[in-house]
Structure formats: structure tokens, C-alpha cells
Design a protein around this motif. Structure first.
Motif, PDB file in Angstrom:
ATOM      1  N   GLN A 229      -8.200   4.253 -30.595  1.00  0.00           N
ATOM      2  CA  GLN A 229      -8.815   4.787 -31.803  1.00  0.00           C
ATOM      3  C   GLN A 229     -10.251   5.167 -31.476  1.00  0.00           C
ATOM      4  N   ILE A 230     -10.699   6.257 -32.057  1.00  0.00           N
ATOM      5  CA  ILE A 230     -12.017   6.792 -31.752  1.00  0.00           C
ATOM      6  C   ILE A 230     -13.002   6.286 -32.792  1.00  0.00           C
ATOM      7  N   VAL A 231     -13.960   5.497 -32.340  1.00  0.00           N
ATOM      8  CA  VAL A 231     -14.974   4.916 -33.218  1.00  0.00           C
ATOM      9  C   VAL A 231     -16.167   5.863 -33.272  1.00  0.00           C
ATOM     10  N   ASP A 232     -16.556   6.246 -34.484  1.00  0.00           N
ATOM     11  CA  ASP A 232     -17.641   7.216 -34.662  1.00  0.00           C
ATOM     12  C   ASP A 232     -18.991   6.560 -34.896  1.00  0.00           C
ATOM     13  N   SER A 233     -19.017   5.254 -35.009  1.00  0.00           N
ATOM     14  CA  SER A 233     -20.243   4.542 -35.375  1.00  0.00           C
ATOM     15  C   SER A 233     -20.583   3.514 -34.302  1.00  0.00           C
ATOM     16  N   PRO A 234     -21.777   2.927 -34.367  1.00  0.00           N
ATOM     17  CA  PRO A 234     -22.064   1.797 -33.477  1.00  0.00           C
ATOM     18  C   PRO A 234     -21.141   0.620 -33.791  1.00  0.00           C
ATOM     19  N   GLN A 235     -20.992  -0.283 -32.813  1.00  0.00           N
ATOM     20  CA  GLN A 235     -20.239  -1.510 -33.070  1.00  0.00           C
ATOM     21  C   GLN A 235     -21.003  -2.347 -34.096  1.00  0.00           C
TER      22      GLN A 235
ATOM     23  N   HIS B 284     -18.899  -3.485 -39.828  1.00  0.00           N
ATOM     24  CA  HIS B 284     -18.278  -2.339 -40.478  1.00  0.00           C
ATOM     25  C   HIS B 284     -18.429  -1.136 -39.558  1.00  0.00           C
ATOM     26  N   VAL B 285     -17.316  -0.465 -39.279  1.00  0.00           N
ATOM     27  CA  VAL B 285     -17.329   0.677 -38.366  1.00  0.00           C
ATOM     28  C   VAL B 285     -16.666   1.872 -39.031  1.00  0.00           C
ATOM     29  N   THR B 286     -16.905   3.047 -38.455  1.00  0.00           N
ATOM     30  CA  THR B 286     -16.277   4.266 -38.927  1.00  0.00           C
ATOM     31  C   THR B 286     -15.308   4.758 -37.866  1.00  0.00           C
ATOM     32  N   VAL B 287     -14.057   4.935 -38.249  1.00  0.00           N
ATOM     33  CA  VAL B 287     -13.005   5.408 -37.352  1.00  0.00           C
ATOM     34  C   VAL B 287     -12.319   6.593 -38.029  1.00  0.00           C
ATOM     35  N   GLY B 288     -12.365   7.745 -37.368  1.00  0.00           N
ATOM     36  CA  GLY B 288     -11.721   8.927 -37.923  1.00  0.00           C
ATOM     37  C   GLY B 288     -12.251   9.315 -39.280  1.00  0.00           C
ATOM     38  N   GLY B 289     -13.535   9.090 -39.497  1.00  0.00           N
ATOM     39  CA  GLY B 289     -14.152   9.473 -40.753  1.00  0.00           C
ATOM     40  C   GLY B 289     -13.978   8.474 -41.877  1.00  0.00           C
ATOM     41  N   ARG B 290     -13.306   7.345 -41.636  1.00  0.00           N
ATOM     42  CA  ARG B 290     -13.104   6.332 -42.662  1.00  0.00           C
ATOM     43  C   ARG B 290     -13.821   5.050 -42.280  1.00  0.00           C
ATOM     44  N   ASP B 291     -14.410   4.391 -43.272  1.00  0.00           N
ATOM     45  CA  ASP B 291     -15.121   3.140 -43.033  1.00  0.00           C
ATOM     46  C   ASP B 291     -14.157   1.957 -43.101  1.00  0.00           C
ATOM     47  N   TYR B 292     -14.341   1.018 -42.159  1.00  0.00           N
ATOM     48  CA  TYR B 292     -13.482  -0.169 -42.097  1.00  0.00           C
ATOM     49  C   TYR B 292     -14.334  -1.432 -41.943  1.00  0.00           C
ATOM     50  N   LEU B 293     -13.816  -2.514 -42.478  1.00  0.00           N
ATOM     51  CA  LEU B 293     -14.297  -3.840 -42.143  1.00  0.00           C
ATOM     52  C   LEU B 293     -13.578  -4.255 -40.866  1.00  0.00           C
ATOM     53  N   ALA B 294     -14.320  -4.595 -39.817  1.00  0.00           N
ATOM     54  CA  ALA B 294     -13.721  -4.782 -38.492  1.00  0.00           C
ATOM     55  C   ALA B 294     -13.756  -6.243 -38.049  1.00  0.00           C
TER      56      ALA B 294
ATOM     57  N   LEU C 123      -9.704  -3.755 -40.125  1.00  0.00           N
ATOM     58  CA  LEU C 123      -9.196  -3.620 -38.764  1.00  0.00           C
ATOM     59  C   LEU C 123      -9.027  -4.991 -38.118  1.00  0.00           C
ATOM     60  N   VAL C 124      -7.773  -5.348 -37.825  1.00  0.00           N
ATOM     61  CA  VAL C 124      -7.451  -6.553 -37.057  1.00  0.00           C
ATOM     62  C   VAL C 124      -6.365  -6.163 -36.066  1.00  0.00           C
ATOM     63  N   PRO C 125      -6.610  -6.247 -34.771  1.00  0.00           N
ATOM     64  CA  PRO C 125      -5.620  -5.776 -33.804  1.00  0.00           C
ATOM     65  C   PRO C 125      -4.411  -6.699 -33.698  1.00  0.00           C
ATOM     66  N   ALA C 126      -3.248  -6.079 -33.505  1.00  0.00           N
ATOM     67  CA  ALA C 126      -2.030  -6.830 -33.193  1.00  0.00           C
ATOM     68  C   ALA C 126      -1.922  -6.938 -31.675  1.00  0.00           C
ATOM     69  N   ILE C 127      -1.799  -8.150 -31.178  1.00  0.00           N
ATOM     70  CA  ILE C 127      -1.684  -8.397 -29.735  1.00  0.00           C
ATOM     71  C   ILE C 127      -0.232  -8.717 -29.424  1.00  0.00           C
ATOM     72  N   ARG C 128       0.345  -7.960 -28.511  1.00  0.00           N
ATOM     73  CA  ARG C 128       1.782  -8.039 -28.218  1.00  0.00           C
ATOM     74  C   ARG C 128       2.014  -8.239 -26.723  1.00  0.00           C
ATOM     75  N   PRO C 129       3.259  -8.568 -26.335  1.00  0.00           N
ATOM     76  CA  PRO C 129       3.587  -8.637 -24.912  1.00  0.00           C
ATOM     77  C   PRO C 129       3.314  -7.289 -24.241  1.00  0.00           C
ATOM     78  N   PRO C 130       2.924  -7.253 -22.974  1.00  0.00           N
ATOM     79  CA  PRO C 130       2.858  -8.400 -22.057  1.00  0.00           C
ATOM     80  C   PRO C 130       1.541  -9.167 -22.095  1.00  0.00           C
ATOM     81  N   THR C 131       0.624  -8.790 -23.006  1.00  0.00           N
ATOM     82  CA  THR C 131      -0.645  -9.510 -23.080  1.00  0.00           C
ATOM     83  C   THR C 131      -0.427 -10.961 -23.465  1.00  0.00           C
ATOM     84  N   VAL C 132       0.541 -11.204 -24.345  1.00  0.00           N
ATOM     85  CA  VAL C 132       0.912 -12.571 -24.729  1.00  0.00           C
ATOM     86  C   VAL C 132       2.410 -12.742 -24.491  1.00  0.00           C
ATOM     87  N   PRO C 133       2.909 -13.984 -24.396  1.00  0.00           N
ATOM     88  CA  PRO C 133       4.339 -14.194 -24.130  1.00  0.00           C
ATOM     89  C   PRO C 133       5.232 -13.621 -25.235  1.00  0.00           C
ATOM     90  N   GLN C 134       6.470 -13.317 -24.869  1.00  0.00           N
ATOM     91  CA  GLN C 134       7.448 -12.814 -25.826  1.00  0.00           C
ATOM     92  C   GLN C 134       7.580 -13.771 -27.005  1.00  0.00           C
TER      93      GLN C 134
END
Length: 388
Positions: free
Chosen positions: A22-28, A31-41, A345-356
Motif C-alpha cells: 500500500q502506498i502511504v502518502d503521509s509521514p509515519q 494517523h496516516v494517509t493511504v490512497g487519499g484516505r485517512d486511517y488510524l494506523a 489499519l491493522v495488518p493480517a499476518i499469515r503463513p509462512p511468516t507465522v505457523p499454519q
């Protein structure tokens, strides 16, 4: 060949394992802006809220005016700036080691240390939930790669006792990046003493956050473990420190060995000196701003208390990394996507980063968050967990 790649990608998509940038348009920030929309990150490792700190921005500008933009060469040719050297001395003093060495990234630091200290006649012992960079480093070293169950020091000791390796190196995350739990560092050092081993400790997620004045996991109570000469300490500088890079701190002979033998140090251009100049300011902020760590601790308590009644459970963690275990990858992706639709914004972490079967939401807390931010996330998760 291309049809095979396309099929692999299709299968990955079906399994809910495809990763998308995802392309972040704002500083870290919180609250960030991604694709022109503001998010709580809740998706950044900027634990202290320093990535957009005015003092660091000013220091980068000052460093660029003084040293220019690029380093121009590797450290061993003509790229080792006075700014690099000053930061190495400051990092060593801050963490309590005789010397430190600057690397471009934590991945390169781990690769450089393991391949310089272990080879064909040696053995590397690794926690099964270590970061990928440690695992890759062990395989590149061509040493015997011995893994032990997560935090299981009984099994580790048995495997140390059974080895006939010339040199033994234990490698471990200090704070495990997808679990949030902390390695038993004093016990690991005791095993090193008992079996004549060394310990590489990857403190990417502890430096700046844990220990006295944020000096890292080695400075956690009851007593600092930094004084063991068997410890090789690695910390990254793009997370709590808010800038970029990594450093390794250790005894002088270890640092000199890395300068002479660590290929990921020798054969790459040095980082921009302006970043090292800014990192001097970052170390000052980390040491003096105790309120940032106090606020983080309050956020952790608030989140834990607020999520107790959920059907999904937080994994045990007293760090800013708060993993919410969902289970199936498709379910974790669904929850993450619905939160995103609600502006969180909360990322989903999936295999292979974590076990099945252990896909999760990785909730990252920051001193830049406010209590109302935490409350908003808690409320949204409760709404998602309640059957309609």
C-alpha cells in the motif's frame, strides 16, 4: 515458465496469502494517509513516535548540509564518514558495549554476524520463531543449523551438549516480532557460559522500548546482562529509533572480525551520513523521553483490558507488539479488511511468516497513539466479534 508463476500466484491468492503493497502518502504517524484516505494506523514499528519528530527532521537537514546526500562508497573504501563513526561510538556507549559497528539494515547485520562467526565446522542454534533474517543467515553460513522449539531451553541445552561443533553460536530474537514475547536472556547467557558458546541477540523490537532509558532488552531487570563478553547485540534503527539502519555491539575482537569478514558490511555502500547525524539526536530523545515508554505501557494495559472478552485472544506480550490470534488466514484477512473499511489499519499476518493455523492481527502500539485511538480499535473489534 511464466504460466507456472501465474499459477503459483493464483494459488497464493486463493489461500489468502497474497501480499499487497500500500502506498502511504503521509509521514509515519498514528494517523496516516493511504490512497487519499485517512486511517488510524496500528501497523507501524515506530514505537516511540519518532519517525516524524521535528528534531530528527531538522537533524537530517543539518546532516545533509554538512555531509551531502550519499556516502559514495563502502565503509572500507572511502565511505566511512565522521557521522558514521560518531554514531558508532554513541551507540556503543548507550548500550554498554566497548564497540559498535553500523550496518545498512538489520537483515544485513544478522547476515554479516552469523556468516562471519560460523562456518562449515560450526553449529548455529536457533529458536524456531526467530526472524527470517536469522534463519537465512544460518543457512548462508553453511554451519549445521540446529533449531529448538520456541523458548524451550531444555531442548536447547540437550542439543548444545550433544554437538561436536568447533564453534557454537546461539541466535535469538530478544523480542519476537510476531509473538511479542521476550527471550529468557539471562538463561541463554548461562547456557553460553556452560557450553562455551556465543549469543547473537536480535533486539530489533526491544531497542528504544525496553530497559533503563530504552537501552534495550539486555538492560531489563533484575540485572543488566550486557556485561557478558559472549553477547553480540544487534539493534535496528528504523523502528523505535525512527530513522534507518542497524548496528552491532560487541567486544573489540568481534567487531574487528566483522569489519574484516562480514560480507554484507564490506561489499555495500555506506548509508547516507545525514542519517547517522540524525541518529545522534534520536539516541538523546530515546534516553531522555521516559514519558514515551510510560505512555506505551498505559496503552498496552488499556488494550489488554479492553479485548479480554473477545473470542479471539491476545498472545502473551508485555511489549508494543500485541498479536490477536484469529486462526485461518482467510478469517484474519477478512477482519483486517473490515477494519480497513472502518478506517483502521491493522495488518493480517499469515503463513509462512507465522505457523499454519495461527494467522493473526499484529497490533502495533505507539507512543504517538492517544487513549481514544486505542478505544476506537477496541470498540471496532468488539463489533466485529458480535454476531449480527
Amino acid at each position: 515458465m511464466f504460466s507456472g508463476l501465474a499459477e503459483q500466484l493464483r494459488v497464493r491468492e486463493q489461500q489468502g496469502l497474497r501480499r499487497i503493497r500500500q502506498i502511504v502518502d503521509s509521514p509515519q504517524a498514528s494517523h496516516v494517509t493511504v490512497g487519499g484516505r485517512d486511517y488510524l494506523a496500528f501497523s507501524s514499528n515506530d514505537y516511540l513516535g519518532l519517525a516524524n519528530h521535528p528534531a530528527l527532521i531538522q537533524a537530517v537537514c543539518e546532516g545533509a548540509q554538512r555531509y551531502g546526500v550519499g556516502a559514495g562508497a563502502s565503509h572500507l573504501v572511502n565511505g566511512h564518514s565522521a557521522a558514521h563513526h560518531q554514531f558508532e561510538e554513541a551507540a556503543a556507549a548507550f548500550t554498554g558495549f566497548p564497540q559498535a559497528l553500523l550496518f545498512s539494515t538489520g537483515y544485513m547485520a544478522n547476515t554479516g554476524v552469523v556468516t562471519a562467526l560460523a562456518g562449515r565446522d560450526d553449529a548455529v542454534f536457533a529458536d524456531k520463531l526467530n526472524h527470517a533474517s536469522l534463519n537465512d543467515a544460518a543457512m548462508l553460513s553453511r554451519a549445521k543449523f540446529v533449531r529448538y522449539p520456541h523458548l524451550n531451553l531444555v531442548v536447547l541445552e540437550k542439543r548444545l551438549a550433544a554437538t561436536q561443533a568447533r564453534r557454537k553460536l546461539i541466535i535469538s530474537d530478544a523480542v519476537f516480532s510476531m509473538e511479542g514475547d521476550i527471550a529468557p536472556i539471562p538463561q541463554l547467557i548461562a547456557l553460553c557460559e556452560r557450553y562455551d558458546a556465543m549469543l547473537l541477540l536480535d533486539d530489533a523490537h526491544g531497542f528504544g522500548v525496553l530497559g533503563r532509558q530504552g537501552r534495550g532488552s539486555l538492560h531489563l531487570p533484575p540485572a543488566p546482562a550486557v556485561h557478558s563478553p559472549r553477547v553480540v547485540y544487534m539493534a535496528t534503527l528504523g523502528k523505535a529509533a525512527g530513522v534507518f539502519g542497524a548496528f552491532v555491539a560487541a567486544q573489540p575482537d568481534v567487531i574487528e572480525t566483522l569489519i574484516q569478514s562480514a560480507r554484507s558490511y564490506i561489499y555495500t555502500t555506506a548509508t547516507p551520513p545525514s542519517l547517522s547525524h540524525a541518529l545522534l539526536t534520536s539516541l538523546q530523545l530515546i534516553g531522555q523521553d521516559e514519558w514515551r515508554r510510560e505512555l506505551l505501557a498505559q496503552h498496552i494495559v488499556q488494550l489488554k483490558q479492553g479485548l479480554q472478552a473477545l473470542p479471539w485472544k491476545l498472545l502473551p506480550s508485555d511489549t508494543p507488539i500485541q498479536p490477536l490470534l484469529i486462526g485461518a488466514s482467510v478469517d484474519a484477512m477478512r477482519v483486517s479488511q473490515v477494519l480497513r473499511e472502518r478506517g483502521i489499519l491493522v495488518p493480517a499476518i499469515r503463513p509462512p511468516t507465522v505457523p499454519q493455523g495461527t494467522a493473526r492481527l499484529r497490533i502495533s502500539l505507539s507512543a504517538a497513539h492517544q487513549p481514544q485511538d486505542i478505544a476506537r480499535l477496541i470498540d471496532a473489534l468488539h463489533e466485529l466479534a458480535t454476531p449480527s
